[in-house]
Write an enzyme that holds these catalytic residues in place. Structure first.
Site, short mmCIF file in Angstrom:
data_model
loop_
_atom_site.label_atom_id
_atom_site.label_comp_id
_atom_site.label_asym_id
_atom_site.label_seq_id
_atom_site.Cartn_x
_atom_site.Cartn_y
_atom_site.Cartn_z
CD GLU A 9 -2.58 1.65 0.27
OE1 GLU A 9 -2.36 2.75 -0.27
OE2 GLU A 9 -3.49 0.89 -0.12
CG LEU A 27 -2.80 -0.11 6.47
CD1 LEU A 27 -2.75 -1.20 7.55
CD2 LEU A 27 -2.20 -0.64 5.18
CB THR A 52 -10.95 5.53 -1.87
OG1 THR A 52 -9.92 5.69 -2.84
CG2 THR A 52 -11.97 6.64 -2.03
CB VAL A 81 -24.05 7.71 -4.47
CG1 VAL A 81 -23.98 7.51 -2.98
CG2 VAL A 81 -25.01 6.71 -5.10
CB ILE A 82 -19.89 10.79 -4.60
CG1 ILE A 82 -19.46 9.33 -4.36
CG2 ILE A 82 -18.84 11.74 -4.05
CD1 ILE A 82 -18.28 8.87 -5.20
N GLY A 106 -18.32 10.24 -11.35
CA GLY A 106 -18.05 8.79 -11.33
C GLY A 106 -16.61 8.48 -10.98
CB ALA A 123 -16.67 -0.23 0.64
CG HIS A 143 -45.67 -2.25 16.75
ND1 HIS A 143 -45.95 -1.47 15.64
CD2 HIS A 143 -46.33 -1.68 17.79
CE1 HIS A 143 -46.77 -0.49 16.00
NE2 HIS A 143 -47.02 -0.59 17.30
#
Length: 466
Positions: free
Chosen positions: A35, A40, A43, A184-185, A273, A322, A445
Site C-alpha cells: 500500500e 491503510l 479511499t 451518490v457522492i 463517477g 466497498a 413493533h
C-alpha cells in the site's frame, strides 16, 4: 517448486485488499499487502465512505437544531452556532481510529505491510519501493479514483474546483456550491454543505438524478431533495470552467445541444463517477490487458487469465462499492486456499446516505419487467407508526416479486434508516425468499422495518395499515 517470499501478496489496502490479506492470513497463508498511502483502508476509510458519514451525521444534527426540528420535539436551544473546525476534527478522529484499527489487525494476523506502490516485473514478481518481492499468488485490489471531467481541472489545494476528497476538506462553508453529477457522492456531499448553509445546485447530464436506481425512487428522491433546497439543472452538460479570484464561472449547455449559459459558484465539486486504478501496475509485463471500460476481467473465482494473478473490487466489473470488494476479498482468499469462495453479485445492496437514506437491492422495477411479469407492493413511510412518531414521513418501501413464483427480485427503500433496513431484504433474497415469506415473518413493533413487511403484504394486495 520455486521458493516465494509470500503465498499471497495483495496490492492495495482498501476494503477489498485489506480484507483479502486478513482472510488469507487467517487461512494459514504467508501474506503481505502493498500500500502506497500513508495509512491503510484505501479511499473508503481515508477520503470516502467513512469521513463523509462523519460529516453527514454531524451536519444532520446541526440542521435539526438550526431549522427548529428539535424545538418541535420540546428540545429548545437558545443559542447555537456552527463550529466547522470541531466538525472537521471529529471526521479526522473517525478516520484515524479506523485506519489505525486495520494496522492493528494486520499485526494481529501477521500480515506484512509493504509500504510503497507495487509494480509487476513478472507473473509472480513485483517491485515495491525499489525492492523485489515474489509471491505464489498476487491479488490486484487497487480500487478506483475520480473520473476527470474534460475542460474542468480539479485542484483540491486551491479549494475552488474540487473532487470528493477536496469537498471533505473545505475550511469554510461555500456560499454557492455547484455539484457536477447527480449520483451518490455528489448528493451526499451536497447534502453536507447545504445543511450547514451553502446554496447547492446539481448539474446532471441525464434527465434524472441517481442513475441506475429504480425509476420511482429516482423521481421521489428528486422531489424530496428539491423540497430540502437543492436546485437542479438536469439534462445539462458542463463544457468549461474558469477560476477567478472570488470563485468559478462554469459554462453549461443542454445535453441535447442548445444555447450555453454561465453559472457563478464559490466552489465546484466534480463527481461524475470513478474509474479503475491500473496505471503504474505494469500489467503489460504480465500480458494482462484491460477491457473497453479499463477494467480487469476475471472468472467466477476472481482469477485473471494470468495464472497466479487475481483481481477484486473496483478494478473488475460490477458496482464500485466497498462491501462488494470486501466480499470478493474474502472469496478470493478462500479460493487461493483451495476452499470455495463465492459472491452472489445479484444481491449487492447499495445505499445513499442522504436524509432520508435511499437503498436498493436486486432488480429495479424496469429491469425486472424486461425479464417477465412482476407484482409490486408498496408501502408509504407516513403510514409506519415509528416513522410517524419520529417525524420522518418521507419515502416508501417497494417490493418487486415474480408474478408467477412470488420470488423477491428487488427491494427499494426511501426512509430515514433505509441503509439498515435493506440488510433484511438482502438476506431474504439470498435465501430465495418469496414476498409471502417476508409478509409472514414477525417484525418488532414499532420499527421502520415493519414497512418492509407491509410492502411485502401489498404484493398480493393486503397491507394492514393503509
Amino acid at each position: 517448486m520455486a521458493d516465494f517470499d509470500y503465498d499471497v501478496l495483495v496490492i492495495g489496502a482498501g476494503p477489498g485488499g485489506y480484507v483479502a490479506a486478513i482472510r488469507a492470513a487467517q487461512l494459514g497463508l504467508k501474506t503481505a499487502c502493498a500500500e502506497s498511502r500513508e495509512t491503510l483502508g484505501g479511499t473508503c476509510l481515508n477520503v470516502g465512505c467513512i469521513p463523509s458519514k462523519a460529516l453527514l451525521h454531524a451536519s444532520e444534527l446541526y440542521e435539526e437544531a438550526a431549522n427548529g426540528a428539535l424545538a418541535k420535539l420540546g428540545v429548545k436551544i437558545d443559542k447555537m452556532s456552527l463550529d466547522l473546525d470541531t466538525m472537521q476534527g471529529q471526521r479526522k478522529d473517525a478516520v484515524k481510529g479506523l485506519t489505525g484499527g486495520i494496522e492493528f489487525l494486520f499485526k494481529k494476523n501477521k500480515v506484512d505491510w509493504l509500504k510503497g506502490q507495487a509494480t509487476f516485473t513478472g507473473a509472480n514478481t513485483v517491485e515495491v519501493a525499489g525492492k523485489k518481492v515474489t509471491a505464489k499468488n498476487i491479488v490486484i485490489a487497487t480500487g478506483s479514483s475520480v473520473t476527470p471531467l474534460p475542460g474542468v481541472q480539479v485542484d483540491n489545494a486551491g479549494g475552488r474546483i474540487v473532487d470528493s476528497t477536496g469537498a471533505l476538506e473545505l475550511d469554510k462553508v461555500p456560499g454557492h456550491l455547484v455539484v457536477v453529477g447527480g449520483g451518490v457522492i455528489g448528493l451526499e456531499l451536497g447534502s453536507v454543505w447545504r445543511r450547514v448553509g451553502a446554496k447547492v445546485t446539481v448539474v446532471e447530464f441525464l434527465d434524472q438524478i441517481l442513475p441506475g436506481m429504480d425509476g420511482e425512487v429516482r423521481k421521489e428522491a428528486n422531489k424530496i431533495f428539491k423540497k430540502q433546497g437543492f436546485e437542479y439543472k438536469l439534462g445539462t452538460k458542463v463544457t468549461g470552467a474558469e477560476v477567478g479570484k472570488k470563485g468559478v464561472t462554469l459554462t453549461v449547455e443542454p445535453a441535447a445541444g442548445g444555447a450555453a449559459e454561465k453559472i457563478e459558484a464559490d466552489v465546484v465539486l466534480v463527481s461524475i463517477g470513478r474509474r479503475p486504478n491500473t496505471e503504474g501496475l505494469g500489467l503489460d509485463k504480465i500480458g494482462l490487458e484491460l477491457n473497453a471500460r479499463g477494467q480487469i476481467e476475471t472468472d467466477h473465482d476472481f482469477a485473471t487469465k494470468v495464472p497466479g494473478v487475481w483481481a477484486i473490487g473496483d478494478v473488475i466489473p460490477g458496482p464500485m462499492l466497498a462491501h462488494k470488494a470486501e466480499d470478493e476479498g474474502i472469496a478470493v482468499a478462500e479460493n487461493i486456499a483451495g476452499l470455495t469462495g463465492i459472491v452472489n453479485h445479484d444481491v449487492i445492496p447499495s445505499v445513499v446516505y442522504t436524509k432520508p437514506e435511499i437503498a436498493g437491492v436486486g432488480l429495479t422495477e424496469e429491469a425486472a419487467k424486461e425479464k417477465g411479469a412482476v407484482k409490486v407492493g408498496k408501502f408509504p413511510m407516513m403510514a409506519n407508526s415509528r416513522a410517524k412518531t419520529n417525524h420522518e414521513p418521507d419515502g416508501f418501501v417497494k417490493v418487486i416479486a415474480d408474478a408467477e413464483t412470488d420470488k423477491v427480485l428487488g427491494v427499494w427503500i426511501i426512509a430515514s434508516v433505509a441503509g439498515t433496513m435493506i440488510a433484511q431484504a438482502a438476506q431474504a433474497m439470498e435465501f430465495g425468499a418469496s414476498s409471502e415469506d417476508i409478509a409472514y415473518t414477525c417484525h418488532a413493533h414499532p420499527t421502520h422495518s415493519e414497512a418492509i413487511k407491509e410492502a411485502a403484504m401489498a404484493v398480493t394486495g393486503k397491507p394492514i395499515h393503509m
